[in-house]
Design an enzyme around this catalytic site. Structure first.
Site, short mmCIF file in Angstrom:
data_model
loop_
_atom_site.label_atom_id
_atom_site.label_comp_id
_atom_site.label_asym_id
_atom_site.label_seq_id
_atom_site.Cartn_x
_atom_site.Cartn_y
_atom_site.Cartn_z
N TYR A 188 8.53 62.57 8.66
CA TYR A 188 8.51 62.93 10.10
C TYR A 188 9.80 62.57 10.83
O TYR A 188 9.81 62.54 12.07
CB TYR A 188 7.38 62.19 10.83
CG TYR A 188 6.04 62.15 10.16
CD1 TYR A 188 5.32 63.31 9.94
CD2 TYR A 188 5.48 60.93 9.80
CE1 TYR A 188 4.06 63.25 9.36
CE2 TYR A 188 4.21 60.87 9.22
CZ TYR A 188 3.52 62.04 9.00
OH TYR A 188 2.28 61.96 8.44
N PRO A 211 -9.07 55.12 17.92
CA PRO A 211 -7.68 54.71 17.80
C PRO A 211 -7.35 54.16 16.40
O PRO A 211 -8.14 53.42 15.83
CB PRO A 211 -7.57 53.58 18.83
CG PRO A 211 -8.95 53.00 18.89
CD PRO A 211 -9.89 54.17 18.68
N CYS A 221 14.50 57.77 -6.03
CA CYS A 221 15.48 58.77 -6.46
C CYS A 221 15.43 60.02 -5.58
O CYS A 221 15.04 61.10 -6.04
CB CYS A 221 15.23 59.13 -7.91
SG CYS A 221 15.46 57.71 -8.95
N1 LLP Z 1 -9.36 60.62 14.73
C1 LLP Z 1 -9.03 61.72 14.01
C2 LLP Z 1 -10.02 62.78 13.83
C3 LLP Z 1 -7.75 61.81 13.45
O1 LLP Z 1 -7.43 62.88 12.74
C4 LLP Z 1 -6.82 60.76 13.63
C5 LLP Z 1 -5.50 60.82 13.04
C6 LLP Z 1 -7.22 59.63 14.37
C7 LLP Z 1 -8.49 59.61 14.92
C8 LLP Z 1 -6.32 58.46 14.62
O2 LLP Z 1 -5.18 58.82 15.33
P1 LLP Z 1 -4.13 57.69 15.82
O3 LLP Z 1 -4.80 56.86 16.86
O4 LLP Z 1 -3.77 56.87 14.63
O5 LLP Z 1 -2.99 58.48 16.33
N2 LLP Z 1 0.33 60.24 9.24
C9 LLP Z 1 0.73 60.51 10.60
C10 LLP Z 1 -0.42 60.41 11.55
C11 LLP Z 1 -1.56 61.34 11.21
C12 LLP Z 1 -2.74 61.18 12.12
C13 LLP Z 1 -3.90 61.93 11.58
N3 LLP Z 1 -5.10 61.80 12.32
C14 LLP Z 1 1.83 59.55 10.97
O6 LLP Z 1 2.21 58.73 10.15
O7 LLP Z 1 2.37 59.61 12.07
#
Ligand code: LLP
Length: 430
Positions: free
Chosen positions: A329, A286, A355
Site C-alpha cells: 500500500y 474497530p 529478495c
Molecule cells: N469490519 C470489517 C467488515 C472489515 O472488513 C474490516 C477491515 C474491519 C471491520 C476493521 O477495519 P479497521 O478498523 O482495522 O480499519 N490490510 C489493510 C486493511 C484491510 C482492512 C480490511 N477490513 C491494511 O493493512 O491497511
C-alpha cells in the site's frame, strides 16, 4: 503513534511497557513484534466508553489476533469480529462467549458456517444470496433462528487507499443499496424460517481520518432501513457501521477519537426511526485503532550501503515478510534507533532482507545516524503486520512478545527453520 508507555530509560534506551527494547532483543531475538498491553487496554476502553450501554464493540481480529489477544479483548468486555474458521477457533479457544462473536466473510465455507452455528455465534453477517439457503438450512436443523446481519455497500466514498476501500457500490463485498440487490436480500432473508434478520452492516474502508464517512454510513444504513420498514414492516435491532478508524502513522495524520466517531454516527440515526420503534443498537468493529499503536517491530541492522550517486540503504533482518504494508500500500512508518539519541542525522532508506527490490520499509527517512549491529524500532506496527505475515524466502515469522508493567511474555512463539519444513513430504511419499 508510539505505544502509550513508550519512553527512554536512564541510558537513553527506548523502553515499552517498562521493558528496555535492547533487553527484549537480547532475550527473544529479532525481528520481534512487541505489543504494549496498556495501549491495547486503553483503546478497547475508549471504544467501550464511546458506545456505552446502547452500543456494542466487536474488535476486528483481522488486524491482529492470537489467543492471548482474544483473551485480553474478552477481559475488556469487548466482543470479537472474526472472518474465518481459523479466527473463530482462536476466539473460542480463548473463551470468548460465542454470543459476543460476529462472523464475516464474502465467501464462507459450509464448514465455517457449521462451526459458527454449532458454537452459537451471536451474529453472522450475510454477504451473498448464496449464503442464505445454506444458513437457513443450518438454522432449521439446529431448531432455532440464526441471527444475521446483511452486509450492504451503501456507496460511501472513504478517502483512503483503493485496496482498502470497501463501501463503494462496485465492490466484491455485500449487497449494493443501489439497483435493488440489498432490497432483494432483505426480502429473501425475511422469508427464511431458520433465520432472524437482526440488522444491517456496512464497512466502508480503513485508515479513515475523518468522522464524516462514518456519519454518512450510519445515515445510509438508517435510510435504507426506513425504506424496508415502510415496505415490509421490518425494523433493525442493530446497525453495525464496521471498522475503519485510522491511526497516526506519520506526523500530520490526525485521527478523530472513538467518541467523536460514535457521536457523529448517532447524530444521524434518530431522524429515520419510525414512530413507535426504537433507535437500533449501534455496533462498531474497530481493528487498526485498537492494535496499531500498541505495536513496535524491533529489527537488527545488518548492512549499510552507500550507493554512489544513489541512496544510502540501511538493511535490517526483517522486512516484507513481517510487514507487507509498505510494499502493498506504499504505507509509511516512523522509526528510531533503540540506542541513545545522537546529534548526527542522515537520510536513509530502510530495506528489508527479502529478495525483492520493493522490499523497503521506510523510504528516504531522515533518521539519527544508524550503524550495522544496532537495533531499530519501527512504530505503529500492531495492526495488519503479524496478521499478514508470510514465510516468503522461507524466512520464519517473528515471535510476538507482550509487555506490561515491566513484564514481558511470549504471545506467539518464533517460527523455526524446522517448522517451515514440517508440512513438507519427501518426493514419492504417499
Ligand atoms: N469490519 C470489517 C467488515 C472489515 O472488513 C474490516 C477491515 C474491519 C471491520 C476493521 O477495519 P479497521 O478498523 O482495522 O480499519 N490490510 C489493510 C486493511 C484491510 C482492512 C480490511 N477490513 C491494511 O493493512 O491497511
Amino acid at each position: 503513534m508510539k505505544p502509550v508507555t513508550c519512553t527512554r530509560d536512564a541510558r537513553g534506551v527506548l523502553t515499552v511497557g517498562g521493558v528496555p527494547l535492547d533487553e527484549l532483543a537480547e532475550r527473544f531475538g529479532t525481528p520481534l513484534y512487541v505489543m504494549d498491553v496498556a495501549t491495547i487496554r486503553e483503546r478497547l476502553a475508549a471504544w467501550r466508553e464511546a458506545l456505552g450501554d446502547a452500543g456494542r464493540v466487536y474488535y476486528a481480529g483481522k488486524a491482529f489476533l492470537c489467543r492471548a489477544m482474544a483473551e485480553l479483548v474478552r477481559a475488556a468486555g469487548v466482543g470479537l469480529d472474526v472472518v474465518s474458521g481459523g479466527e473463530l477457533t482462536t476466539a473460542l479457544l480463548a473463551g470468548v462467549p460465542p454470543a459476543d462473536i460476529v462472523l464475516h466473510g464474502n465467501v464462507k465455507t459450509r464448514a465455517e458456517l457449521e462451526l459458527a452455528v454449532d458454537a452459537g455465534v451471536g451474529r453472522i453477517v450475510v454477504d451473498s444470496l448464496e449464503e442464505l439457503p445454506l444458513l437457513d438450512e443450518l438454522g432449521r436443523r439446529a431448531g432455532r433462528r440464526v441471527a444475521v446481519l446483511l452486509r450492504l455497500t451503501p456507496g460511501i466514498e472513504a478517502h483512503t487507499h483503493e485496496f482498502i476501500r470497501t463501501g463503494q457500490f462496485d465492490s466484491k463485498f455485500g449487497f449494493a443499496t443501489l439497483g435493488g440487490a440489498a432490497e432483494e436480500a432483505v426480502q429473501a432473508a425475511l422469508e427464511c424460517s431458520g433465520l432472524y434478520l437482526a440488522g444491517l452492516h456496512a464497512h466502508i474502508g480503513s485508515q479513515i481520518l475523518d468522522v464524516s464517512p462514518f456519519a454518512a454510513n450510519a445515515e445510509a444504513l438508517m435510510q435504507f432501513a426506513r425504506r424496508q420498514y415502510d415496505r415490509w414492516g421490518w425494523w433493525p435491532e442493530e446497525i453495525d457501521i464496521g471498522g475503519g478508524l485510522g491511526v497516526s502513522y506519520e506526523p500530520g495524520d490526525d485521527p478523530p477519537t472513538p467518541a467523536a466517531v460514535v457521536r457523529a454516527a448517532r447524530e444521524r440515526m434518530a431522524e429515520w426511526v419510525p414512530p413507535g420503534r426504537a433507535v437500533p443498537i449501534l455496533s462498531v468493529e474497530p481493528g487498526r485503532s485498537v492494535a496499531a499503536d500498541a505495536g513496535v517491530t524491533l529489527y537488527r541492522i545488518g548492512v549499510k550501503k552507500r550507493v554512489p550517486g544513489g541512496r544510502t540503504y540501511v538493511a535490517v533482518d526483517g522486512g516484507m515478510g513481517d510487514n507487507i504494508r509498505p510494499a502493498l500500500y506504499q504505507a509509511r512508518y516512523t522509526a528510531e534507533p533503540v540506542g541513545p539519541p545522537r546529534p548526527e542525522r542522515e537520510v536513509v532508506t530502510v530495506a528489508g532482507r527479502y529478495c525483492e527490490s520493493g522490499d523497503l520499509l521506510l523510504r528516504d527517512a531522515d533518521l539519527p545516524r544508524l550503524e550495522p549491529g544496532e537495533l531499530l524500532a519501527v512504530f505503529t506496527t500492531g495492526a495488519y503486520t503479524y496478521a499478514m505475515a508470510s514465510t516468503y524466502n522461507r524466512v520464519p515469522r517473528p515471535a510476538v512478545v507482550a509487555v506490561d508493567r515491566g513484564d514481558a511474555r511470549i504471545w506467539v512463539e518464533r517460527e523455526t527453520w524446522a517448522d517451515l519444513a514440517r508440512y513438507d513430504r519427501a518426493l514419492g511419499s504417499p
